[in-house]
Write an enzyme that holds these catalytic residues in place. Structure first.
Site, mmCIF file in Angstrom:
data_model
loop_
_atom_site.group_PDB
_atom_site.id
_atom_site.type_symbol
_atom_site.label_atom_id
_atom_site.label_comp_id
_atom_site.label_asym_id
_atom_site.label_seq_id
_atom_site.Cartn_x
_atom_site.Cartn_y
_atom_site.Cartn_z
ATOM 1 N N CYS A 76 -6.422 11.185 2.142
ATOM 2 C CA CYS A 76 -6.081 10.191 1.125
ATOM 3 C C CYS A 76 -7.210 10.059 0.105
ATOM 4 O O CYS A 76 -8.393 10.115 0.451
ATOM 5 C CB CYS A 76 -5.719 8.859 1.744
ATOM 6 S SG CYS A 76 -7.076 7.716 1.969
ATOM 7 N N GLU A 77 -6.821 9.914 -1.150
ATOM 8 C CA GLU A 77 -7.828 9.874 -2.203
ATOM 9 C C GLU A 77 -8.565 8.534 -2.253
ATOM 10 O O GLU A 77 -9.586 8.434 -2.910
ATOM 11 C CB GLU A 77 -7.189 10.191 -3.575
ATOM 12 C CG GLU A 77 -6.200 9.172 -4.074
ATOM 13 C CD GLU A 77 -5.600 9.573 -5.422
ATOM 14 O OE1 GLU A 77 -5.620 10.767 -5.759
ATOM 15 O OE2 GLU A 77 -5.122 8.664 -6.117
ATOM 16 N N HIS A 78 -8.058 7.530 -1.558
ATOM 17 C CA HIS A 78 -8.732 6.227 -1.574
ATOM 18 C C HIS A 78 -9.884 6.147 -0.583
ATOM 19 O O HIS A 78 -10.860 5.441 -0.817
ATOM 20 C CB HIS A 78 -7.731 5.104 -1.285
ATOM 21 C CG HIS A 78 -6.678 4.978 -2.339
ATOM 22 N ND1 HIS A 78 -5.361 4.690 -2.063
ATOM 23 C CD2 HIS A 78 -6.744 5.145 -3.674
ATOM 24 C CE1 HIS A 78 -4.677 4.684 -3.183
ATOM 25 N NE2 HIS A 78 -5.490 4.955 -4.175
ATOM 26 N N HIS A 79 -9.739 6.830 0.565
ATOM 27 C CA HIS A 79 -10.769 6.749 1.609
ATOM 28 C C HIS A 79 -11.281 8.127 2.032
ATOM 29 O O HIS A 79 -12.143 8.208 2.899
ATOM 30 C CB HIS A 79 -10.202 6.048 2.854
ATOM 31 C CG HIS A 79 -9.662 4.670 2.600
ATOM 32 N ND1 HIS A 79 -8.360 4.439 2.238
ATOM 33 C CD2 HIS A 79 -10.269 3.449 2.636
ATOM 34 C CE1 HIS A 79 -8.171 3.133 2.078
ATOM 35 N NE2 HIS A 79 -9.310 2.512 2.305
ATOM 36 N N GLN A 120 0.389 10.201 -0.563
ATOM 37 C CA GLN A 120 1.599 10.780 0.022
ATOM 38 C C GLN A 120 2.694 10.951 -1.034
ATOM 39 O O GLN A 120 3.392 11.960 -1.076
ATOM 40 C CB GLN A 120 2.091 9.903 1.178
ATOM 41 C CG GLN A 120 3.235 10.560 1.938
ATOM 42 C CD GLN A 120 3.651 9.775 3.163
ATOM 43 O OE1 GLN A 120 2.801 9.255 3.883
ATOM 44 N NE2 GLN A 120 4.940 9.676 3.398
ATOM 45 N N HIS A 179 -1.467 7.474 8.516
ATOM 46 C CA HIS A 179 -2.664 7.480 7.672
ATOM 47 C C HIS A 179 -3.820 6.891 8.477
ATOM 48 O O HIS A 179 -3.740 5.746 8.905
ATOM 49 C CB HIS A 179 -2.430 6.620 6.417
ATOM 50 C CG HIS A 179 -1.369 7.172 5.509
ATOM 51 N ND1 HIS A 179 -1.557 7.337 4.161
ATOM 52 C CD2 HIS A 179 -0.117 7.601 5.756
ATOM 53 C CE1 HIS A 179 -0.462 7.852 3.613
ATOM 54 N NE2 HIS A 179 0.429 8.012 4.571
ATOM 55 N N CYS A 223 -6.559 5.871 7.531
ATOM 56 C CA CYS A 223 -7.185 4.703 6.876
ATOM 57 C C CYS A 223 -6.427 3.421 7.228
ATOM 58 O O CYS A 223 -6.942 2.327 7.048
ATOM 59 C CB CYS A 223 -7.293 4.896 5.366
ATOM 60 S SG CYS A 223 -5.744 5.153 4.515
#
Ligand SMILES: [Zn+2]
Length: 187
Positions: free
Chosen positions: A78-81, A120, A148, A150
């Site tokens: 995931c690009e956030h975490h 996703q 996920h 995260c």
């Protein structure tokens, strides 16, 4: 990818989290992480058009029946975490327009789209764009379920939750077509 730089940064990262990067167990870790990243993030260097070129060999056909390749297992990040998305199950459907793509290429396309820092929702759109570029068909659907890390391993620790997304193009904007795809996916 700048592996030398990654190695240096992982060394610094280990220090920053309170570790001793010079202890025995961690001596090779920066190098291993850099090598792992080369594999995990391979898809960052390619555009969707590049991926269509790489895996998009097609064969001429005289049919327009729906093709579904289901239950492709993938991992993404995931690009956030930069956290792992796992237990990912991807199903791809499309309606050929005079040409079909080699069936084994569809999992390769899905995998390469996953080897990026992703959302996703975006994975589904990337895969459908690549299939569309390769086959010339505007009618593509991509169903994804995934866990996920995260969400499951930190924060709300929602260990059992899964996320489902459905990216649709062209004829799959129609509910009846989505139902046909879901039936084929379940069979
Ligand atoms: Zn995340």
């Amino acid at each position: 990818m700048d592996t030398e730089k990654i190695e240096g940064l992982v060394y610094e990262l280990l220090k920053a989290i309170g570790e001793n990067p010079d202890r025995e167990g961690l001596l090779e870790t920066p190098k291993r992480v850099a090598q792992m990243m080369v594999e995990m993030y391979e898809g960052i260097q390619y555009s969707n058009a590049d991926i269509a070129d790489m895996f998009g060999k097609t064969f001429t056909v005289d049919t327009n029946q729906m093709v579904v390749v289901k239950d492709i297992s993938c991992f993404s990040y995931c690009e956030h975490h930069m956290a792992l998305m796992y237990d990912m199950n991807i199903s791809v459907g499309y309606i050929p327009k005079g040409k079909v793509i080699g069936l084994s290429k569809i999992p390769r396309i899905a995998e390469m789209c996953c080897k990026r820092l992703q959302l996703q929702e975006k994975i589904g759109e990337d895969i459908s764009e690549v299939i569309s570029l390769a086959t010339g068909s505007e009618d593509v659907i991509v169903h994804i379920t995934s866990s996920h890390s995260c969400m499951s391993a930190r924060g709300i620790k929602s260990t059992d939750s899964k996320t489902t997304t459905l990216a649709t193009k062209g004829a799959f904007g129609d509910d009846a077509m989505i139902q046909r795809f879901m039936l084929m996916k379940q069979s």
